[in-house]
Design an enzyme around this catalytic site. Sequence first.
Site, short mmCIF file in Angstrom:
data_model
loop_
_atom_site.label_atom_id
_atom_site.label_comp_id
_atom_site.label_asym_id
_atom_site.label_seq_id
_atom_site.Cartn_x
_atom_site.Cartn_y
_atom_site.Cartn_z
N GLY A 146 -133.14 4.55 7.12
CA GLY A 146 -134.52 4.14 7.31
C GLY A 146 -134.88 2.89 6.54
N GLY A 170 -130.81 15.99 4.34
CA GLY A 170 -130.46 15.19 5.49
C GLY A 170 -131.56 14.18 5.78
CD GLU A 171 -131.78 8.15 6.75
OE1 GLU A 171 -132.48 7.14 6.89
OE2 GLU A 171 -130.60 8.11 6.36
N GLY A 172 -134.35 12.48 7.34
CA GLY A 172 -135.35 12.99 8.26
C GLY A 172 -135.77 14.40 7.89
#
Length: 513
Positions: free
Chosen positions: A439, A488-490
């Site tokens: 991101g 985790g990303e998100g």
Amino acid sequence: MTEAYGRVLVLGGIRSGKSEYAESLLSGAPAVTYLATGPSADDDAWAERIKAHAERRPAHWTTRETTDLAAELDSPAPLLVDDLGSWLTAAFDAVRWEQAPELGALVDAVAARRGPLVMVSPEVGLAVVPATESGRRFADALGTLNRRLAEVCDGVVLVVAGAPIWLKGTPPSASDLTRRIRTAPERTSARPGVLVTGTELGELPDPFDPLTLPLPDEEAREAARARLSTLDVSGAGLGRMAGQVALAAALQGTPTPSEFTDVRLVLLNSAADPKPARGEGAFPLLADRAGVRVEVAVMAADDVDPAKEDVLTAEQVEAAIDHGRTLATRAADSGADLLILGSTSDNGQAAAAVTALLTGAEPAALLATVALADGSVDDNAWMDRAAGVRDTLRRVRAGARDPRTLLAAFGGSELAVATGLVLGATARRTPVLIDGPLGVAAGLLARDIAGQTRHWLLLLDHGGHPTVKLAADVLGVYPVLDLKLGLGEGANALAALPMLQSSLSLAANLCTG
């Protein structure tokens, strides 16, 4: 609490200017669906009138002929109905003018409407009483329909000789005109639906000029800050969350921002992890708790070593950016007011390389430690990653540093899609919540394509990741939490989202002193 001007009824006589005024109410919206209720006919005069209306509307609006208005109002995207007189004529034709048509379904659909809606309707109460029975039936039914719709609309305006006279509500400001209705989001115990999309999304969004991308409303931000200082609370108030509420005010264009009502997680899945698509794992679970819908975007893997050769061609970079813009545009145009960027892949090396090259930081200092299943640290794996980033930067350091070149050299498909998503969301005035290396790297690249994009980014927790901490500081995106989440990303953003939503709810509903 419902923000005003979500549903506006525009009344007027023949050639009064009611249609032009109705169109002006949505002129600033990024995308509008124009629901034409008057079907094409062999009448030349009527055809000329339709043509004049079509030529007056912005080119990016979508026109659809329909008589089933109640069904069309399910879409949260901005809608303009022109006009209710033609719709009522078709409704009478369906019952052969032998009885009054059913009006309740349309009125109920308008009352339940959660997105911007402007409706044009003839004002027949000031005209001469019709000489025919069918004419009198039509005038009575339209008068009844107008009255019932006026009761459930947020604003009612009568246009006379081109001059609008507001009968209910007051003339909205520019930011009010295109603001979505924001109410408390509906929470259910059911697992949210998971949409799975492939690498081909069909029609691409309209081209855009980076110089024309919007900026948030800074006046609304300052007004929100002033208002927060007067909230009737027993303690010190919202603390560090006050800054996030003020940012939301700028993003929503109102001094009293409310909860985001349609949040979408766009989960880039190049690792072919089947669990999210099956509704399994942390992402669907956290999304369910936060009332967030999930879109799993299946990505093609890049099988090239960036230390030796470019990962993508220039054409592939453009296609990936357009893919991301399409994902964002489609979500925003269907009603999403906040996007969360997620990924199931490890993007640490590409993000560290991008951040190092664009900020001058030492690459090794941007790589997170590599943890093993037993909790220990794998130093050898970390050194291999550091060497890979070093070799990649050595190959490309002397080349151009524009975003597209970096994406082709070592960024890859997933980062290019993420960059396009930030660009597409900005074009639709939709903020993006980020929380990981993908991101922030996408934020840096999008910033170098269009500087406005960084103002539409939100970050709640940096997770302790060195790349995220540095890039966020460069972007001017400041987290308020330091939970060091590693879900985790998100997924980290999903876990922190309820705190933001709670803060917005308090700010919108508490009394001021």
